[in-house]
Design a protein around this motif. Sequence first.
Motif, PDB file in Angstrom:
ATOM      1  N   MET A   1       0.842  -1.178   0.000  1.00 23.77           N
ATOM      2  CA  MET A   1       0.000   0.000   0.000  1.00 23.77           C
ATOM      3  C   MET A   1       0.890   1.245   0.000  1.00 23.77           C
ATOM      4  O   MET A   1       1.833   1.332   0.768  1.00 23.77           O
ATOM      5  CB  MET A   1      -0.882  -0.014   1.245  1.00 23.77           C
ATOM      6  N   GLU A   2       0.613   2.173  -0.873  1.00 27.37           N
ATOM      7  CA  GLU A   2       1.413   3.377  -0.971  1.00 27.37           C
ATOM      8  C   GLU A   2       0.977   4.400   0.067  1.00 27.37           C
ATOM      9  O   GLU A   2      -0.183   4.470   0.449  1.00 27.37           O
ATOM     10  CB  GLU A   2       1.256   3.991  -2.358  1.00 27.37           C
ATOM     11  N   ALA A   3       1.952   5.201   0.511  1.00 25.90           N
ATOM     12  CA  ALA A   3       1.658   6.271   1.452  1.00 25.90           C
ATOM     13  C   ALA A   3       0.970   7.413   0.717  1.00 25.90           C
ATOM     14  O   ALA A   3       1.111   7.567  -0.501  1.00 25.90           O
ATOM     15  CB  ALA A   3       2.948   6.755   2.094  1.00 25.90           C
ATOM     16  N   CYS A   4       0.247   8.218   1.444  1.00 23.92           N
ATOM     17  CA  CYS A   4      -0.433   9.374   0.865  1.00 23.92           C
ATOM     18  C   CYS A   4       0.631  10.372   0.403  1.00 23.92           C
ATOM     19  O   CYS A   4       1.525  10.718   1.173  1.00 23.92           O
ATOM     20  CB  CYS A   4      -1.354   9.999   1.922  1.00 23.92           C
ATOM     21  N   PRO A   5       0.565  10.850  -0.857  1.00 15.99           N
ATOM     22  CA  PRO A   5       1.581  11.776  -1.361  1.00 15.99           C
ATOM     23  C   PRO A   5       1.473  13.190  -0.778  1.00 15.99           C
ATOM     24  O   PRO A   5       2.380  13.993  -0.913  1.00 15.99           O
ATOM     25  CB  PRO A   5       1.325  11.790  -2.875  1.00 15.99           C
ATOM     26  N   ILE A   6       0.387  13.473  -0.108  1.00 12.01           N
ATOM     27  CA  ILE A   6       0.180  14.793   0.506  1.00 12.01           C
ATOM     28  C   ILE A   6       0.709  14.736   1.937  1.00 12.01           C
ATOM     29  O   ILE A   6       0.441  13.777   2.665  1.00 12.01           O
ATOM     30  CB  ILE A   6      -1.319  15.161   0.509  1.00 12.01           C
ATOM     31  N   PRO A   7       1.453  15.756   2.386  1.00  5.82           N
ATOM     32  CA  PRO A   7       1.959  15.761   3.772  1.00  5.82           C
ATOM     33  C   PRO A   7       0.825  15.606   4.791  1.00  5.82           C
ATOM     34  O   PRO A   7      -0.281  16.119   4.589  1.00  5.82           O
ATOM     35  CB  PRO A   7       2.634  17.129   3.904  1.00  5.82           C
ATOM     36  N   THR A   8       1.108  14.903   5.878  1.00  9.10           N
ATOM     37  CA  THR A   8       0.113  14.617   6.918  1.00  9.10           C
ATOM     38  C   THR A   8      -0.557  15.880   7.441  1.00  9.10           C
ATOM     39  O   THR A   8      -1.769  15.909   7.652  1.00  9.10           O
ATOM     40  CB  THR A   8       0.776  13.864   8.087  1.00  9.10           C
ATOM     41  N   GLU A   9       0.212  16.930   7.659  1.00 10.10           N
ATOM     42  CA  GLU A   9      -0.335  18.176   8.199  1.00 10.10           C
ATOM     43  C   GLU A   9      -1.378  18.773   7.254  1.00 10.10           C
ATOM     44  O   GLU A   9      -2.385  19.323   7.695  1.00 10.10           O
ATOM     45  CB  GLU A   9       0.776  19.210   8.447  1.00 10.10           C
ATOM     46  N   VAL A  10      -1.137  18.650   5.953  1.00 12.66           N
ATOM     47  CA  VAL A  10      -2.079  19.173   4.963  1.00 12.66           C
ATOM     48  C   VAL A  10      -3.363  18.340   4.974  1.00 12.66           C
ATOM     49  O   VAL A  10      -4.470  18.886   4.935  1.00 12.66           O
ATOM     50  CB  VAL A  10      -1.447  19.209   3.551  1.00 12.66           C
ATOM     51  N   CYS A  11      -3.230  17.022   5.064  1.00 12.54           N
ATOM     52  CA  CYS A  11      -4.400  16.141   5.136  1.00 12.54           C
ATOM     53  C   CYS A  11      -5.255  16.480   6.351  1.00 12.54           C
ATOM     54  O   CYS A  11      -6.479  16.603   6.242  1.00 12.54           O
ATOM     55  CB  CYS A  11      -3.969  14.676   5.205  1.00 12.54           C
ATOM     56  N   LYS A  12      -4.614  16.618   7.505  1.00  4.35           N
ATOM     57  CA  LYS A  12      -5.343  16.957   8.736  1.00  4.35           C
ATOM     58  C   LYS A  12      -6.055  18.292   8.587  1.00  4.35           C
ATOM     59  O   LYS A  12      -7.202  18.439   9.007  1.00  4.35           O
ATOM     60  CB  LYS A  12      -4.390  16.991   9.923  1.00  4.35           C
ATOM     61  N   PHE A  13      -5.380  19.268   7.988  1.00  7.04           N
ATOM     62  CA  PHE A  13      -5.968  20.592   7.796  1.00  7.04           C
ATOM     63  C   PHE A  13      -7.212  20.507   6.905  1.00  7.04           C
ATOM     64  O   PHE A  13      -8.243  21.113   7.196  1.00  7.04           O
ATOM     65  CB  PHE A  13      -4.942  21.551   7.197  1.00  7.04           C
ATOM     66  N   ILE A  14      -7.113  19.763   5.809  1.00 12.57           N
ATOM     67  CA  ILE A  14      -8.247  19.621   4.885  1.00 12.57           C
ATOM     68  C   ILE A  14      -9.441  19.003   5.598  1.00 12.57           C
ATOM     69  O   ILE A  14     -10.561  19.512   5.536  1.00 12.57           O
ATOM     70  CB  ILE A  14      -7.848  18.765   3.659  1.00 12.57           C
ATOM     71  N   ILE A  15      -9.214  17.903   6.308  1.00  8.31           N
ATOM     72  CA  ILE A  15     -10.312  17.202   6.974  1.00  8.31           C
ATOM     73  C   ILE A  15     -10.912  18.049   8.090  1.00  8.31           C
ATOM     74  O   ILE A  15     -12.132  18.147   8.232  1.00  8.31           O
ATOM     75  CB  ILE A  15      -9.831  15.837   7.495  1.00  8.31           C
ATOM     76  N   ASP A  16     -10.056  18.701   8.883  1.00  5.56           N
ATOM     77  CA  ASP A  16     -10.568  19.556   9.957  1.00  5.56           C
ATOM     78  C   ASP A  16     -11.361  20.731   9.401  1.00  5.56           C
ATOM     79  O   ASP A  16     -12.377  21.131   9.970  1.00  5.56           O
ATOM     80  CB  ASP A  16      -9.417  20.064  10.829  1.00  5.56           C
ATOM     81  N   THR A  17     -10.915  21.280   8.281  1.00  4.14           N
ATOM     82  CA  THR A  17     -11.629  22.395   7.655  1.00  4.14           C
ATOM     83  C   THR A  17     -13.000  21.944   7.163  1.00  4.14           C
ATOM     84  O   THR A  17     -13.993  22.647   7.349  1.00  4.14           O
ATOM     85  CB  THR A  17     -10.800  22.989   6.497  1.00  4.14           C
ATOM     86  N   VAL A  18     -13.070  20.771   6.557  1.00  6.78           N
ATOM     87  CA  VAL A  18     -14.358  20.217   6.132  1.00  6.78           C
ATOM     88  C   VAL A  18     -15.280  20.106   7.338  1.00  6.78           C
ATOM     89  O   VAL A  18     -16.453  20.477   7.277  1.00  6.78           O
ATOM     90  CB  VAL A  18     -14.176  18.835   5.458  1.00  6.78           C
ATOM     91  N   GLY A  19     -14.753  19.607   8.457  1.00 11.16           N
ATOM     92  CA  GLY A  19     -15.550  19.441   9.668  1.00 11.16           C
ATOM     93  C   GLY A  19     -16.068  20.746  10.247  1.00 11.16           C
ATOM     94  O   GLY A  19     -17.100  20.788  10.890  1.00 11.16           O
ATOM     95  N   GLU A  20     -15.336  21.839  10.014  1.00  4.36           N
ATOM     96  CA  GLU A  20     -15.727  23.137  10.569  1.00  4.36           C
ATOM     97  C   GLU A  20     -16.573  23.967   9.608  1.00  4.36           C
ATOM     98  O   GLU A  20     -17.449  24.709  10.036  1.00  4.36           O
ATOM     99  CB  GLU A  20     -14.472  23.931  10.936  1.00  4.36           C
ATOM    100  N   VAL A  21     -16.301  23.865   8.311  1.00  8.72           N
ATOM    101  CA  VAL A  21     -16.958  24.726   7.326  1.00  8.72           C
ATOM    102  C   VAL A  21     -18.321  24.205   6.892  1.00  8.72           C
ATOM    103  O   VAL A  21     -19.283  24.949   6.810  1.00  8.72           O
ATOM    104  CB  VAL A  21     -16.036  24.924   6.092  1.00  8.72           C
ATOM    105  N   PHE A  22     -18.402  22.911   6.614  1.00  6.55           N
ATOM    106  CA  PHE A  22     -19.660  22.327   6.159  1.00  6.55           C
ATOM    107  C   PHE A  22     -20.550  22.000   7.358  1.00  6.55           C
ATOM    108  O   PHE A  22     -20.060  21.762   8.452  1.00  6.55           O
ATOM    109  CB  PHE A  22     -19.406  21.056   5.350  1.00  6.55           C
ATOM    110  N   HIS A  23     -21.859  21.965   7.107  1.00 10.98           N
ATOM    111  CA  HIS A  23     -22.810  21.674   8.173  1.00 10.98           C
ATOM    112  C   HIS A  23     -23.852  20.670   7.688  1.00 10.98           C
ATOM    113  O   HIS A  23     -24.097  20.535   6.498  1.00 10.98           O
ATOM    114  CB  HIS A  23     -23.512  22.954   8.637  1.00 10.98           C
ATOM    115  N   GLY A  24     -24.462  19.991   8.649  1.00  9.11           N
ATOM    116  CA  GLY A  24     -25.558  19.079   8.343  1.00  9.11           C
ATOM    117  C   GLY A  24     -25.159  17.934   7.447  1.00  9.11           C
ATOM    118  O   GLY A  24     -24.083  17.358   7.557  1.00  9.11           O
ATOM    119  N   ARG A  25     -26.038  17.613   6.550  1.00  7.21           N
ATOM    120  CA  ARG A  25     -25.853  16.463   5.669  1.00  7.21           C
ATOM    121  C   ARG A  25     -24.630  16.628   4.769  1.00  7.21           C
ATOM    122  O   ARG A  25     -23.924  15.670   4.487  1.00  7.21           O
ATOM    123  CB  ARG A  25     -27.110  16.274   4.824  1.00  7.21           C
TER     124      ARG A  25
END
Length: 115
Positions: A1-25
Amino acid sequence: MEACPIPTEVCKFIIDTVGEVFHGRQREETLRRCALTCCAWRTRAQRCLWEAPFVRGRTSINIFLDATRHDSGFLASHIHSLHLYLMPKGTADQPPVHRLNGLLLTSKLPNLRVN
């Protein structure tokens, strides 16, 4: 299995931003897609999903209760708020709210903030 080509900090930032910006469904569906993107994104996206789950109708409540009932404490420790969308009384999909009372009153959700 290959590692994610995006740095871990960037992945965390993207996911956390999705969790904060989007709402509901939209938030829920986007975080689910993030969890399915790759192994590197799964844990962070699932944690964001469980921070504020949306429970809609009888089926959703039953799935939520089963997940928390069989949980060793890992999932329950991530839940900070719980969003309930209840159907009007007499509706076919009216959820068994009395089952939720037992869950909330037995302190199965130690980090739940009640407003």
